[in-house]
Design a protein around this motif. Structure first.
Motif, PDB file in Angstrom:
ATOM      1  N   ILE A   6      38.451  25.206  29.591  1.00  0.00           N
ATOM      2  CA  ILE A   6      39.546  26.145  30.075  1.00  0.00           C
ATOM      3  C   ILE A   6      38.718  27.186  30.919  1.00  0.00           C
ATOM      4  CG2 ILE A   6      40.860  28.241  29.212  1.00  0.00           C
ATOM      5  CD1 ILE A   6      41.884  25.623  28.656  1.00  0.00           C
ATOM      6  N   ASP A   7      37.330  27.488  30.646  1.00  0.00           N
ATOM      7  CA  ASP A   7      36.644  28.373  31.406  1.00  0.00           C
ATOM      8  C   ASP A   7      36.149  27.777  32.940  1.00  0.00           C
ATOM      9  OD1 ASP A   7      36.718  30.466  29.701  1.00  0.00           O
ATOM     10  OD2 ASP A   7      34.719  29.938  28.681  1.00  0.00           O
ATOM     11  N   THR A   8      36.140  26.334  32.753  1.00  0.00           N
ATOM     12  CA  THR A   8      35.833  25.632  34.103  1.00  0.00           C
ATOM     13  C   THR A   8      37.146  25.835  34.947  1.00  0.00           C
ATOM     14  OG1 THR A   8      34.188  24.389  32.844  1.00  0.00           O
ATOM     15  CG2 THR A   8      35.108  23.431  34.985  1.00  0.00           C
ATOM     16  N   GLY A   9      38.230  25.539  34.315  1.00  0.00           N
ATOM     17  CA  GLY A   9      39.304  25.587  34.866  1.00  0.00           C
ATOM     18  C   GLY A   9      39.631  26.821  35.761  1.00  0.00           C
ATOM     19  N   LEU A  10      39.454  27.818  34.992  1.00  0.00           N
ATOM     20  CA  LEU A  10      39.603  29.438  35.275  1.00  0.00           C
ATOM     21  C   LEU A  10      38.820  29.597  36.573  1.00  0.00           C
ATOM     22  CD1 LEU A  10      40.169  31.020  32.042  1.00  0.00           C
ATOM     23  CD2 LEU A  10      41.938  30.875  33.726  1.00  0.00           C
ATOM     24  N   SER A  11      37.523  29.223  36.494  1.00  0.00           N
ATOM     25  CA  SER A  11      36.602  29.415  37.475  1.00  0.00           C
ATOM     26  C   SER A  11      36.847  28.675  38.594  1.00  0.00           C
ATOM     27  CB  SER A  11      35.296  28.825  37.001  1.00  0.00           C
ATOM     28  OG  SER A  11      34.337  28.950  38.279  1.00  0.00           O
ATOM     29  N   ILE A  12      37.412  27.349  38.643  1.00  0.00           N
ATOM     30  CA  ILE A  12      37.945  26.556  39.830  1.00  0.00           C
ATOM     31  C   ILE A  12      39.343  27.399  40.300  1.00  0.00           C
ATOM     32  CG2 ILE A  12      38.872  24.361  40.292  1.00  0.00           C
ATOM     33  CD1 ILE A  12      37.212  23.170  38.463  1.00  0.00           C
ATOM     34  N   LYS A  13      40.192  27.705  39.577  1.00  0.00           N
ATOM     35  CA  LYS A  13      41.235  28.361  39.921  1.00  0.00           C
ATOM     36  C   LYS A  13      40.880  29.760  40.767  1.00  0.00           C
ATOM     37  CE  LYS A  13      45.755  30.287  38.374  1.00  0.00           C
ATOM     38  NZ  LYS A  13      46.422  30.649  37.293  1.00  0.00           N
ATOM     39  N   LYS A  14      40.082  30.362  40.463  1.00  0.00           N
ATOM     40  CA  LYS A  14      39.444  31.659  41.136  1.00  0.00           C
ATOM     41  C   LYS A  14      38.969  31.502  42.345  1.00  0.00           C
ATOM     42  CE  LYS A  14      36.360  35.558  40.565  1.00  0.00           C
ATOM     43  NZ  LYS A  14      35.456  36.552  39.622  1.00  0.00           N
ATOM     44  N   ASN A  15      38.474  30.385  42.578  1.00  0.00           N
ATOM     45  CA  ASN A  15      37.534  29.898  43.826  1.00  0.00           C
ATOM     46  C   ASN A  15      38.916  29.476  44.497  1.00  0.00           C
ATOM     47  OD1 ASN A  15      34.865  30.321  43.306  1.00  0.00           O
ATOM     48  ND2 ASN A  15      34.610  28.160  42.628  1.00  0.00           N
ATOM     49  N   LEU A  16      39.775  28.652  44.201  1.00  0.00           N
ATOM     50  CA  LEU A  16      40.705  28.170  45.040  1.00  0.00           C
ATOM     51  C   LEU A  16      41.621  29.455  45.551  1.00  0.00           C
ATOM     52  CD1 LEU A  16      42.710  25.809  46.108  1.00  0.00           C
ATOM     53  CD2 LEU A  16      43.937  26.211  44.039  1.00  0.00           C
ATOM     54  N   LYS A  17      41.883  30.284  44.827  1.00  0.00           N
ATOM     55  CA  LYS A  17      42.614  31.546  45.270  1.00  0.00           C
ATOM     56  C   LYS A  17      41.845  32.308  46.389  1.00  0.00           C
ATOM     57  CE  LYS A  17      46.032  30.980  42.396  1.00  0.00           C
ATOM     58  NZ  LYS A  17      47.400  30.258  42.796  1.00  0.00           N
ATOM     59  N   ALA A  18      40.550  32.093  46.398  1.00  0.00           N
ATOM     60  CA  ALA A  18      39.732  32.802  47.476  1.00  0.00           C
ATOM     61  C   ALA A  18      39.284  31.898  48.522  1.00  0.00           C
ATOM     62  CB  ALA A  18      38.272  33.172  46.799  1.00  0.00           C
ATOM     63  N   ASN A  19      40.180  30.702  48.636  1.00  0.00           N
ATOM     64  CA  ASN A  19      39.923  29.711  49.624  1.00  0.00           C
ATOM     65  C   ASN A  19      38.573  28.973  49.437  1.00  0.00           C
ATOM     66  OD1 ASN A  19      42.492  29.809  50.604  1.00  0.00           O
ATOM     67  ND2 ASN A  19      42.118  31.344  51.732  1.00  0.00           N
ATOM     68  N   ILE A  20      38.228  28.851  48.308  1.00  0.00           N
ATOM     69  CA  ILE A  20      36.814  28.236  48.182  1.00  0.00           C
ATOM     70  C   ILE A  20      36.816  26.926  47.486  1.00  0.00           C
ATOM     71  CG2 ILE A  20      34.035  28.483  47.132  1.00  0.00           C
ATOM     72  CD1 ILE A  20      34.848  31.533  47.222  1.00  0.00           C
TER      73      ILE A  20
END
Length: 309
Positions: free
Chosen positions: A19-33
């Motif tokens: 879950i934490d890995t997914g949340l981290s990836i989601k945060k980056n995606l929202k920042a266009n990373i």
């Protein structure tokens, strides 16, 4: 080889890490990373059951992670023409880096995994739908609802119910399941969940009164009454499940700030009322979007676990 066939095979710590890995990836995606953790990797997606969210989320997820997804229906490959599962598994796993399967019998995906050289992900079977529960729990985390959970599941004792039982048993929260008589959960899966619950201090209650289940709950969830392959039972099921629709009246029995989840597709006027669905539509569609992010977290986690890279 670590596969993802059911939450039963994972520890609480591992589930939370995914879950934490997914949340981290989601945060980056929202920042266009876009960190391409699966660059040049290939995901084979085998569909014996059709899907909207499963196909779109896995295919999009692999693209965003730098990889490629192959859509393989049973009409397109020899698995649907009688080739043994073990032969298909050995061939596909020799060419691809990961496999996702959405099928009927859970034994099929277990056999496939036993012959696969790469991680196999359960995209849904008649017994379990674990990737959906990753998305559900991620959604609760994002809404600050992951503490002191009292969850109520109202409806059919199906793959979603079984997966909720495993999540509750692993994470240690209270789950109340209300089904009509004759549509209870699988006895063996319940027994497995109860054994795990003894260690985690989870509470799993089985009942036939939906109002009793919902009373005081912090999370209420349901699913379609007629799953794929049960179309010939539709009229009988609709009659039997009368009184199990989650509507404003039933939801009023839950905690004041309780959240309503639905894995979709939703059939308004059956398992959920139109009015209640729309009131909770923001979190429901956030839950749907989180299939993408949770599954990306899962695929990255599996790659690291299996290949240490």
């Amino acid at each position: 080889m670590r596969h993802f066939l059911t939450l039963k095979d994972f520890t609480k710590e591992e589930i939370l890490e995914i879950i934490d890995t997914g949340l981290s990836i989601k945060k980056n995606l929202k920042a266009n990373i876009y960190n391409q953790e699966l660059k040049n990797q290939t995901l084979a997606m085998i569909f014996e059951k059709s899907s909207t969210r499963t196909r779109v989320s896995f295919e999009t997820g692999m693209f965003q992670l730098g990889g490629h997804a192959l859509f393989l229906s049973n009409r397109d490959i020899h698995l649907g023409r009688g080739e043994p599962v073990k032969d298909t598994a050995r061939v596909i796993s020799s060419m691809c880096d990961m496999v996702m399967i959405r099928t009927f019998e859970h034994s099929m995906i277990e056999e496939f995994a036993s012959y696969s050289r790469v991680p196999v992900i359960n995209g849904l079977t008649d017994s379990y739908h674990p990737v959906q529960l990753l998305a559900d729990y991620m959604t609760l985390v994002e809404h600050g609802m992951d503490k002191n959970i009292i969850a109520a599941y109202v409806g059919d004792g199906n793959n979603m119910t079984h997966s909720w039982m495993m999540l509750a048993a692993k994470l240690g929260f209270e789950l109340r399941i209300a089904t009509p008589k004759g549509y209870e959960v699988d006895a063996k899966i319940l027994d497995d969940a109860q054994k795990i619950a003894k260690e985690s201090k989870a509470v799993i209650k089985i009942m036939n009164d939906p109002k009793e289940a919902v009373k005081g709950a912090s999370v209420v969830t349901t699913d379609t009454w007629v799953s794929m392959g049960q179309e010939d039972e539709k009229e009988e099921r609709i009659k039997t499940f009368k009184g199990f629709m989650v509507d404003d009246e039933m939801m009023s029995l839950a905690q004041k700030d309780a959240k309503f989840l639905h894995c979709l597709p939703a059939y308004r006027g059956l398992e959920v009322s139109e009015e209640l669905f729309e009131k909770h539509s923001d979190i429901i569609f956030s839950e749907a979007e989180n299939r993408l992010h949770a599954q990306k977290g899962l695929m990255v986690w599996l790659k690291k676990q299996n290949f240490n890279s």
